[in-house]
Write an enzyme that holds these catalytic residues in place. Sequence first.
Site, mmCIF file in Angstrom:
data_model
loop_
_atom_site.group_PDB
_atom_site.id
_atom_site.type_symbol
_atom_site.label_atom_id
_atom_site.label_comp_id
_atom_site.label_asym_id
_atom_site.label_seq_id
_atom_site.Cartn_x
_atom_site.Cartn_y
_atom_site.Cartn_z
ATOM 1 C CG HIS A 210 62.681 7.487 15.477
ATOM 2 N ND1 HIS A 210 62.851 6.869 14.479
ATOM 3 C CD2 HIS A 210 63.166 8.944 15.288
ATOM 4 C CE1 HIS A 210 63.442 7.657 13.557
ATOM 5 N NE2 HIS A 210 63.616 8.887 14.118
ATOM 6 N NE ARG B 210 70.088 11.901 14.966
ATOM 7 C CZ ARG B 210 70.132 11.691 13.822
ATOM 8 N NH1 ARG B 210 70.118 10.273 13.421
ATOM 9 N NH2 ARG B 210 70.089 12.668 12.879
ATOM 10 C CB SER C 212 65.881 6.717 9.098
ATOM 11 O OG SER C 212 65.093 6.931 10.318
ATOM 12 C CE LYS D 271 65.414 13.592 5.736
ATOM 13 N NZ LYS D 271 65.260 13.242 7.216
HETATM 14 O O1 PNS Z 1 62.579 12.812 10.531
HETATM 15 P P1 PNS Z 1 62.777 14.130 9.707
HETATM 16 O O2 PNS Z 1 62.752 13.771 8.500
HETATM 17 O O3 PNS Z 1 63.787 14.877 10.450
HETATM 18 O O4 PNS Z 1 61.422 15.155 9.956
HETATM 19 C C1 PNS Z 1 61.419 16.364 9.266
HETATM 20 C C2 PNS Z 1 59.930 16.846 9.580
HETATM 21 C C3 PNS Z 1 58.792 15.842 8.735
HETATM 22 C C4 PNS Z 1 59.525 16.961 10.990
HETATM 23 C C5 PNS Z 1 59.827 18.235 8.744
HETATM 24 O O5 PNS Z 1 60.225 18.190 7.299
HETATM 25 C C6 PNS Z 1 58.427 18.789 8.834
HETATM 26 O O6 PNS Z 1 58.056 19.405 9.710
HETATM 27 N N1 PNS Z 1 57.862 18.791 7.597
HETATM 28 C C7 PNS Z 1 56.403 19.150 7.226
HETATM 29 C C8 PNS Z 1 56.435 20.402 6.371
HETATM 30 C C9 PNS Z 1 56.724 21.803 6.791
HETATM 31 O O7 PNS Z 1 56.085 22.090 8.194
HETATM 32 N N2 PNS Z 1 57.967 22.337 6.703
HETATM 33 C C10 PNS Z 1 58.375 23.461 7.630
HETATM 34 C C11 PNS Z 1 58.930 23.205 8.628
HETATM 35 S S1 PNS Z 1 60.481 24.128 8.724
#
Ligand code: PNS
Length: 165
Positions: free
Chosen positions: A21, A94, A132, A45
């Site tokens: 990150h 990645r 992570s 998660k």
């Molecule tokens: O690090 P991650 O867990 O891959 O991040 C995922 C994240 C937090 C970016 C994604 O789950 C997100 O944007 N969550 C907010 C809720 C949302 O907008 N959901 C619709 C997106 S498809």
Amino acid sequence: MCIRDRSVIYPGSFDPLTNGHINIIKRASKSFDKVVVAVAVNSSKSSIMNIDQRVKVIKKIFKNNNKIVVDKFEGLLVKYANQKKIKTILRGMRTVQDFEYELQMATSNNKLDSTIETIFMVADANFAHISSSLIKDIIKLGGSAKEFIPGAVESELKKILDKRK
Ligand code: PNS
């Protein structure tokens, strides 16, 4: 693509923030005037670090870089992006395994709001194996994750896990 405001949102769970990150954030700060690291409150998660712990440690890591701002958000990412008046979302890619999930997310966000674009930065080969979840496993099982995360993050994680014992 028109990068109107030269700012980008880099969203994620960051549980914990990894060297991968950090690499993306630092590289992005060379191409954009401002990188908003947006830590998701409602990640599906199960997290080890709560939102305040995640934000605090990320702020500590980037305290000397005024182009990097650390914030938290709850709810839809596109809503948050609009509140911040930033139309570009940055995600790291990645491996090919990331592609499907990232494609779904970028497409869904663009369907929710067609003014929002997602751009991708390919992970540096030195960090492409880091995740992570893997780091959480290593730490929980008593291993050292110093190759994958900064010392400040590792000590915070260990503190949290020790308190839970
Ligand atoms: O690090 P991650 O867990 O891959 O991040 C995922 C994240 C937090 C970016 C994604 O789950 C997100 O944007 N969550 C907010 C809720 C949302 O907008 N959901 C619709 C997106 S498809």
